[in-house]
Design a protein around this motif. Structure first.
Motif, PDB file in Angstrom:
ATOM      1  N   LYS A 184       0.840  -1.204   0.000  1.00 33.02           N
ATOM      2  CA  LYS A 184       0.000   0.000   0.000  1.00 33.02           C
ATOM      3  C   LYS A 184       0.872   1.250   0.000  1.00 33.02           C
ATOM      4  O   LYS A 184       1.994   1.240   0.502  1.00 33.02           O
ATOM      5  N   GLU A 185       0.250   2.250  -0.508  1.00 33.38           N
ATOM      6  CA  GLU A 185       0.982   3.520  -0.572  1.00 33.38           C
ATOM      7  C   GLU A 185       1.321   4.003   0.818  1.00 33.38           C
ATOM      8  O   GLU A 185       2.411   4.506   1.079  1.00 33.38           O
ATOM      9  N   ALA A 186       0.370   3.837   1.728  1.00 34.93           N
ATOM     10  CA  ALA A 186       0.572   4.314   3.099  1.00 34.93           C
ATOM     11  C   ALA A 186       1.801   3.668   3.723  1.00 34.93           C
ATOM     12  O   ALA A 186       2.578   4.313   4.433  1.00 34.93           O
ATOM     13  N   GLN A 187       1.943   2.358   3.424  1.00 35.41           N
ATOM     14  CA  GLN A 187       3.114   1.669   3.974  1.00 35.41           C
ATOM     15  C   GLN A 187       4.387   2.293   3.404  1.00 35.41           C
ATOM     16  O   GLN A 187       5.366   2.531   4.113  1.00 35.41           O
ATOM     17  N   TYR A 188       4.341   2.505   2.111  1.00 36.39           N
ATOM     18  CA  TYR A 188       5.498   3.091   1.438  1.00 36.39           C
ATOM     19  C   TYR A 188       5.853   4.423   2.088  1.00 36.39           C
ATOM     20  O   TYR A 188       7.012   4.668   2.411  1.00 36.39           O
ATOM     21  N   ASN A 189       4.827   5.233   2.304  1.00 33.45           N
ATOM     22  CA  ASN A 189       5.074   6.561   2.872  1.00 33.45           C
ATOM     23  C   ASN A 189       5.671   6.475   4.275  1.00 33.45           C
ATOM     24  O   ASN A 189       6.608   7.190   4.621  1.00 33.45           O
ATOM     25  N   LEU A 190       5.073   5.607   5.074  1.00 30.07           N
ATOM     26  CA  LEU A 190       5.590   5.441   6.431  1.00 30.07           C
ATOM     27  C   LEU A 190       7.068   5.071   6.418  1.00 30.07           C
ATOM     28  O   LEU A 190       7.884   5.618   7.156  1.00 30.07           O
ATOM     29  N   LEU A 191       7.390   4.090   5.546  1.00 29.36           N
ATOM     30  CA  LEU A 191       8.771   3.610   5.469  1.00 29.36           C
ATOM     31  C   LEU A 191       9.703   4.714   4.971  1.00 29.36           C
ATOM     32  O   LEU A 191      10.803   4.903   5.489  1.00 29.36           O
ATOM     33  N   ALA A 192       9.211   5.422   3.972  1.00 27.94           N
ATOM     34  CA  ALA A 192      10.038   6.494   3.415  1.00 27.94           C
ATOM     35  C   ALA A 192      10.304   7.547   4.481  1.00 27.94           C
ATOM     36  O   ALA A 192      11.427   8.031   4.645  1.00 27.94           O
ATOM     37  N   GLU A 193       9.248   7.855   5.234  1.00 28.12           N
ATOM     38  CA  GLU A 193       9.396   8.838   6.319  1.00 28.12           C
ATOM     39  C   GLU A 193      10.455   8.415   7.316  1.00 28.12           C
ATOM     40  O   GLU A 193      11.235   9.196   7.824  1.00 28.12           O
ATOM     41  N   ARG A 194      10.405   7.103   7.658  1.00 33.05           N
ATOM     42  CA  ARG A 194      11.319   6.597   8.693  1.00 33.05           C
ATOM     43  C   ARG A 194      12.734   6.393   8.156  1.00 33.05           C
ATOM     44  O   ARG A 194      13.615   5.927   8.858  1.00 33.05           O
ATOM     45  N   GLY A 195      12.915   6.657   6.868  1.00 35.42           N
ATOM     46  CA  GLY A 195      14.274   6.620   6.315  1.00 35.42           C
ATOM     47  C   GLY A 195      14.681   5.284   5.753  1.00 35.42           C
ATOM     48  O   GLY A 195      15.878   5.014   5.557  1.00 35.42           O
ATOM     49  N   CYS A 196      13.700   4.411   5.486  1.00 34.23           N
ATOM     50  CA  CYS A 196      14.031   3.111   4.882  1.00 34.23           C
ATOM     51  C   CYS A 196      14.617   3.363   3.493  1.00 34.23           C
ATOM     52  O   CYS A 196      14.076   4.132   2.711  1.00 34.23           O
ATOM     53  N   ASP A 197      15.740   2.707   3.183  1.00 37.87           N
ATOM     54  CA  ASP A 197      16.447   3.034   1.946  1.00 37.87           C
ATOM     55  C   ASP A 197      15.719   2.523   0.706  1.00 37.87           C
ATOM     56  O   ASP A 197      15.490   3.261  -0.234  1.00 37.87           O
ATOM     57  N   LEU A 198      15.429   1.201   0.738  1.00 39.56           N
ATOM     58  CA  LEU A 198      14.856   0.586  -0.457  1.00 39.56           C
ATOM     59  C   LEU A 198      13.553  -0.112  -0.119  1.00 39.56           C
ATOM     60  O   LEU A 198      13.365  -0.548   1.016  1.00 39.56           O
ATOM     61  N   VAL A 199      12.677  -0.227  -1.087  1.00 42.00           N
ATOM     62  CA  VAL A 199      11.426  -0.949  -0.861  1.00 42.00           C
ATOM     63  C   VAL A 199      11.129  -1.875  -2.041  1.00 42.00           C
ATOM     64  O   VAL A 199      11.612  -1.672  -3.147  1.00 42.00           O
ATOM     65  N   GLN A 200      10.301  -2.863  -1.741  1.00 47.98           N
ATOM     66  CA  GLN A 200       9.967  -3.887  -2.725  1.00 47.98           C
ATOM     67  C   GLN A 200       8.578  -4.375  -2.369  1.00 47.98           C
ATOM     68  O   GLN A 200       8.259  -4.520  -1.206  1.00 47.98           O
ATOM     69  N   GLY A 201       7.723  -4.524  -3.354  1.00 46.67           N
ATOM     70  CA  GLY A 201       6.389  -5.012  -2.998  1.00 46.67           C
ATOM     71  C   GLY A 201       5.412  -4.876  -4.142  1.00 46.67           C
ATOM     72  O   GLY A 201       5.702  -4.253  -5.164  1.00 46.67           O
ATOM     73  N   TYR A 202       4.260  -5.488  -3.957  1.00 45.49           N
ATOM     74  CA  TYR A 202       3.260  -5.508  -5.018  1.00 45.49           C
ATOM     75  C   TYR A 202       2.797  -4.098  -5.392  1.00 45.49           C
ATOM     76  O   TYR A 202       2.373  -3.837  -6.510  1.00 45.49           O
ATOM     77  N   TRP A 203       2.856  -3.203  -4.424  1.00 43.02           N
ATOM     78  CA  TRP A 203       2.403  -1.841  -4.733  1.00 43.02           C
ATOM     79  C   TRP A 203       3.275  -1.213  -5.819  1.00 43.02           C
ATOM     80  O   TRP A 203       2.805  -0.437  -6.637  1.00 43.02           O
ATOM     81  N   LEU A 204       4.548  -1.640  -5.812  1.00 44.38           N
ATOM     82  CA  LEU A 204       5.459  -1.123  -6.834  1.00 44.38           C
ATOM     83  C   LEU A 204       5.412  -2.012  -8.067  1.00 44.38           C
ATOM     84  O   LEU A 204       5.239  -1.552  -9.177  1.00 44.38           O
ATOM     85  N   SER A 205       5.565  -3.310  -7.804  1.00 40.83           N
ATOM     86  CA  SER A 205       5.466  -4.255  -8.923  1.00 40.83           C
ATOM     87  C   SER A 205       5.479  -5.679  -8.391  1.00 40.83           C
ATOM     88  O   SER A 205       6.201  -5.985  -7.439  1.00 40.83           O
ATOM     89  N   HIS A 206       4.672  -6.512  -9.026  1.00 43.46           N
ATOM     90  CA  HIS A 206       4.761  -7.949  -8.752  1.00 43.46           C
ATOM     91  C   HIS A 206       6.041  -8.455  -9.379  1.00 43.46           C
ATOM     92  O   HIS A 206       6.626  -7.779 -10.215  1.00 43.46           O
ATOM     93  N   PRO A 207       6.495  -9.625  -9.000  1.00 46.87           N
ATOM     94  CA  PRO A 207       7.629 -10.216  -9.724  1.00 46.87           C
ATOM     95  C   PRO A 207       7.219 -10.408 -11.185  1.00 46.87           C
ATOM     96  O   PRO A 207       6.100 -10.852 -11.454  1.00 46.87           O
ATOM     97  N   VAL A 208       8.107 -10.113 -12.080  1.00 48.15           N
ATOM     98  CA  VAL A 208       7.773 -10.207 -13.515  1.00 48.15           C
ATOM     99  C   VAL A 208       8.854 -10.987 -14.241  1.00 48.15           C
ATOM    100  O   VAL A 208       9.963 -11.185 -13.722  1.00 48.15           O
ATOM    101  N   SER A 209       8.516 -11.422 -15.436  1.00 45.98           N
ATOM    102  CA  SER A 209       9.497 -12.201 -16.207  1.00 45.98           C
ATOM    103  C   SER A 209      10.651 -11.301 -16.635  1.00 45.98           C
ATOM    104  O   SER A 209      10.562 -10.071 -16.562  1.00 45.98           O
ATOM    105  N   ALA A 210      11.723 -11.927 -17.096  1.00 47.59           N
ATOM    106  CA  ALA A 210      12.924 -11.176 -17.479  1.00 47.59           C
ATOM    107  C   ALA A 210      12.597 -10.163 -18.564  1.00 47.59           C
ATOM    108  O   ALA A 210      12.996  -8.993 -18.491  1.00 47.59           O
ATOM    109  N   SER A 211      11.817 -10.607 -19.531  1.00 48.03           N
ATOM    110  CA  SER A 211      11.530  -9.695 -20.645  1.00 48.03           C
ATOM    111  C   SER A 211      10.652  -8.542 -20.180  1.00 48.03           C
ATOM    112  O   SER A 211      10.858  -7.392 -20.563  1.00 48.03           O
TER     113      SER A 211
END
Ligand code: C2E
Ligand code: MG
Ligand code: MG
Length: 708
Positions: A670-697
């Motif tokens: 969720k976006e809210a999670q992303y925002n919270l993490l970004a606020e707290r200074g988390c460097d990198l994020v990964q998750g369905y909100w950004l993208s599901h795992p996808v094929s190489a192509s």
């Protein structure tokens, strides 16, 4: 049955033998006594006869001589009256049959009767001649009489004689009567004697019987009791006690020794039983006892219309506790778990609930009271909630969960074996469904389990058959939202079942060792792919992060494999990140530190995956040289709702930063999670909100799109 001569029989036999011998001796004695008695009777009658004979002779002689003397004068004067008087005086003697006085010519002068029949006549009886001729006292006898005749003299002149006839019949009468009296006395004596002998025999018999009784009481009876007790013990009944013995003899010692022995056998048996039927660590019922109990219950329940629920609980990822904290901590954790389960079962399971530990981290519960489905549901909910509370082990907080499978009798199965299998299947399904929860058994599950059994076989050639592929999930930077890399995730396209998630098959690969072949291939594919990204994204070098299983790490050749891979693919070391799970790193800190140092020397970066779910704690980070931590998605999921999770995440970020470590948050949906993490200074994020795992192509496509 073989004939057996018992102790008592032997003793009685010996007694009987002794008695028989004594009896024979006594009979012999009686017989001898009889003989002696008869002999002595014969002797005494002979002696008596002799005595009578002697007496007759001496009596006759003295009578004859006395008469001869006192008749001298009357005969000389032929005073018949005086002669008659004298003769009559003597005739009173009962022995005397006749008294005859004759003159010098042998003529009868007097016979003692008043009539004097035959007076003056000659005597012509057979003994007369002998009497007439007698110059002195002579005796002669006939069968009837013993006759003593004595001459009567005046001076030296013989003027006649006297004949005294003693009755043999009367003498023999005397003799016979005496003999009879003697015999009677002797016989009475013999009878008395026999009476004594009989009495003695009776006494002997009595003594023998008393002895037999005594022996029976003091020897045979206790020995029989011991033998009976020993037989019962042999048959498995240890409740026997030969009620001790106050006796102060060898048998008393034996009985006491036996008691001690049977007690120790019983104790031993109890110990063995306890060992056989209880779990040594927790003291709970063990598998064996549980199985027996279940069989019993089912037997009673069958046909009664009543239900029973079996809950099969397995601690999630318990192996990690053993691996990371050691077996002692593992035991401690199990104990704490057992206590919590026991408490919950005590409160919600009903009176006849049974809790058993099956070894390892498996616990099984039987409940029987009330409406079992809802009771089992409530108990399972309580258990799941109770068991996810952190454990305090060696000053560390350990988070574990439990997966529970529930199966019902008689709906799901009617046999104990089938119920236990169902419970196991349902538990497994609870694990597959994400752990830390419970599932009721359903028939559909059977197939799922069968699939798992076949999975290993099918997984074996999967890579060669092209069923395995790698997908990529973008990792973004919070500061500018750019994709800075991707995590390589394995997928299995099963020909029949379709896409299978790694959470299902990685476990199988790990346990079967297949991961040792698959892992390096994934690494190779991911590196090859990442090299291609360098051409696509000119601005920044993208990294690829590859999951490494504990098993690969344990092999020890990971640094070489990684170095080879980098050389072969030409990927710069700094573009490769390895994701190690906390567990595999912590299980052996020293070895892990050495391994990480070697990995670092190749230039690759090491991240700690699923951070927060294990037991490393923040302090652990100081000792293990990693480049980054990936906060587990379970924390991220609850960030907004659970202040604890937010606090912990914030702490992890702060701590990591203070150590110069990168922080990645996964599972951002969720976006809210992303925002919270970004606020707290988390460097990198990964998750369905950004993208599901996808094929190489698709990932390559995504990169080119972003560049535009
Ligand atoms: P992981 O390393 O923690 O991988 C992240 C997992 O989270 C992936 O699941 C990913 O699809 C999932 N995920 C990412 N974003 C979200 C989100 O927003 N919400 C939710 N609910 N999930 C998200 P996946 O691909 O099923 O992998 C599961 C686990 O399998 C991985 O966990 C990793 O431990 C293991 N795994 C995957 N590929 C490999 C591999 O090639 N080798 C080894 N050893 N393990 C692998
Ligand atoms: Mg990962
Ligand atoms: Mg992870």
């Amino acid at each position: 049955m073989k004939f057996r001569l018992g102790l008592q029989a032997r003793f009685l036999l010996a007694m009987a033998l002794v008695l028989a011998v004594v009896m024979a001796l006594l009979l012999l004695l009686l017989h001898r006594q009889n003989l002696v008695q008869r002999e002595s009777q014969a002797i005494s009658s002979r002696v008596m006869h002799q005595m009578v004979d002697d007496y007759l002779h001496s009596h006759g002689r003295s009578v004859a001589e006395h008469l001869a003397e006192s008749l001298a004068n009357p005969l000389y004067y032929l005073d018949l009256d005086a002669i008659g008087r004298i003769l009559r005086d003597n005739r009173r003697d009962g022995l005397i049959q006749y008294l005859l006085v004759f003159d010098r010519h042998g003529r009868l002068v007097h016979d003692g009767t008043p009539e004097i029949e035959g007076y003056g006549g000659a005597m012509d009886d057979p003994l007369a001649a002998g009497a007439l001729a007698a110059e002195r006292t002579v005796s002669q006898d006939s069968p009837q009489v013993l006759e003593m005749s004595a001459p009567i003299r005046v001076g030296s002149e013989r003027i006649g004689g006297v004949r005294v006839g003693l009755s043999m019949q009367v003498a023999h009468g005397y003799e016979q009567r005496s003999a009879e009296r003697l015999r009677a006395r002797v016989e009475e004596l013999a009878r008395r004697h026999q009476g004594w002998v009989a009495l003695m025999l009776l006494l002997l018999l009595g003594v023998a019987m008393l002895a037999a009784l005594y022996v029976q009481r003091i020897l045979v009876h206790p020995i029989r009791q011991l033998a009976a007790a020993a037989r019962r013990i042999e048959a498995g009944d240890y409740s026997v006690r030969s009620q001790g013995s106050a006796r102060n003899d060898e048998l008393g010692d034996l009985v006491r020794a036996f008691d001690r022995m049977s007690e120790s056998v019983a104790r031993h048996d109890r110990d063995v039983r306890r060992m056989a039927y209880t779990d040594a660590l927790t003291g709970l019922t063990n598998r064996l006892a549980f199985r027996e109990n279940l069989d019993h219950r089912l037997m009673r329940l069958r046909g009664s219309g009543r239900q029973l629920a079996l809950l099969f609980a397995d601690i999630d990822d318990f192996k990690r506790v053993n691996d990371t904290l050691g077996h002692e901590a593992g035991d401690e954790a199990l104990l704490q778990f057992a206590n919590r389960i026991a408490e919950a079962v005590g409160r919600y399971g009903g009176d006849d609930a049974l809790l058993a530990r099956f070894g390892g981290d498996e616990f099984v519960i039987l409940i029987q009271e009330g409406e079992v489905r809802s009771a089992a549901t409530r108990l399972a909910e309580v258990l799941v909630a109770e068991l996810r509370r952190p454990l305090d082990i060696h000053d560390r907080q350990v988070f574990l969960g439990t997966s529970i499978g529930i199966t019902l009798f008689p709906e799901d199965a009617s046999s104990a074996t089938a119920l236990m299998k169902n419970g196991d299947i349902a538990m497994y399904q609870a694990k597959v469904a994400g752990k830390n929860g419970f599932r009721f058994y359903s028939r559909a599950m059977d197939h799922a389990v069968e699939r798992r059994v076949h999975m290993e076989q099918e997984l074996r050639g999967a890579w060669e058959r092209g069923e395995l592929s790698v997908v990529y999930q973008p990792v973004c930077r919070t500061s500018d939202g750019r994709v800075v890399g991707a995590e390589a995730l394995l997928r299995w396209q099963h020909p029949m079942l379709g896409m299978i998630a790694p959470s299902v098959f990685i476990d199988v690969a790990e346990q079967s060792g297949l991961i040792e072949q698959i892992g390096p291939r994934v690494l190779h594919v991911a590196c090859t792919e990442a090299v291609r990204w360098m051409d696509l994204d000119s601005g920044e070098r993208l990294f690829v992060s590859v999951n490494v299983s504990p098993r690969q790490l344990r092999r020890g050749d990971l640094p070489d494999v990684v170095a080879d891979c980098l050389r072969e693919t030409g990927l710069p070391a700094s573009c490769l990140h390895l994701e190690l799970t906390e567990t595999s790193v912590i299980s052996d800190e020293l070895q892990a530190a050495a391994l990480l140092a070697r990995l670092h020397s190749t230039g690759v970066k090491v991240w700690l995956d699923d951070f927060g779910t294990g037991f490393s704690g923040l302090s652990h980070l100081r000792r293990v040289p990693v480049d980054g931590v990936k906060i587990d998605r379970s924390f991220v999921a609850d960030l907004q709702r659970d202040p604890d999770d937010l606090a912990l995440t914030t702490a992890i970020i702060a701590m990591a930063h203070s150590l110069g470590i990168t922080v990645v948050a996964e599972g951002v949906e969720k976006e809210a999670q992303y925002n919270l993490l970004a606020e707290r200074g988390c460097d990198l994020v990964q998750g369905y909100w950004l993208s599901h795992p996808v094929s190489a192509s698709e990932f390559a496509h995504l990169l080119t799109q972003r560049m535009r």
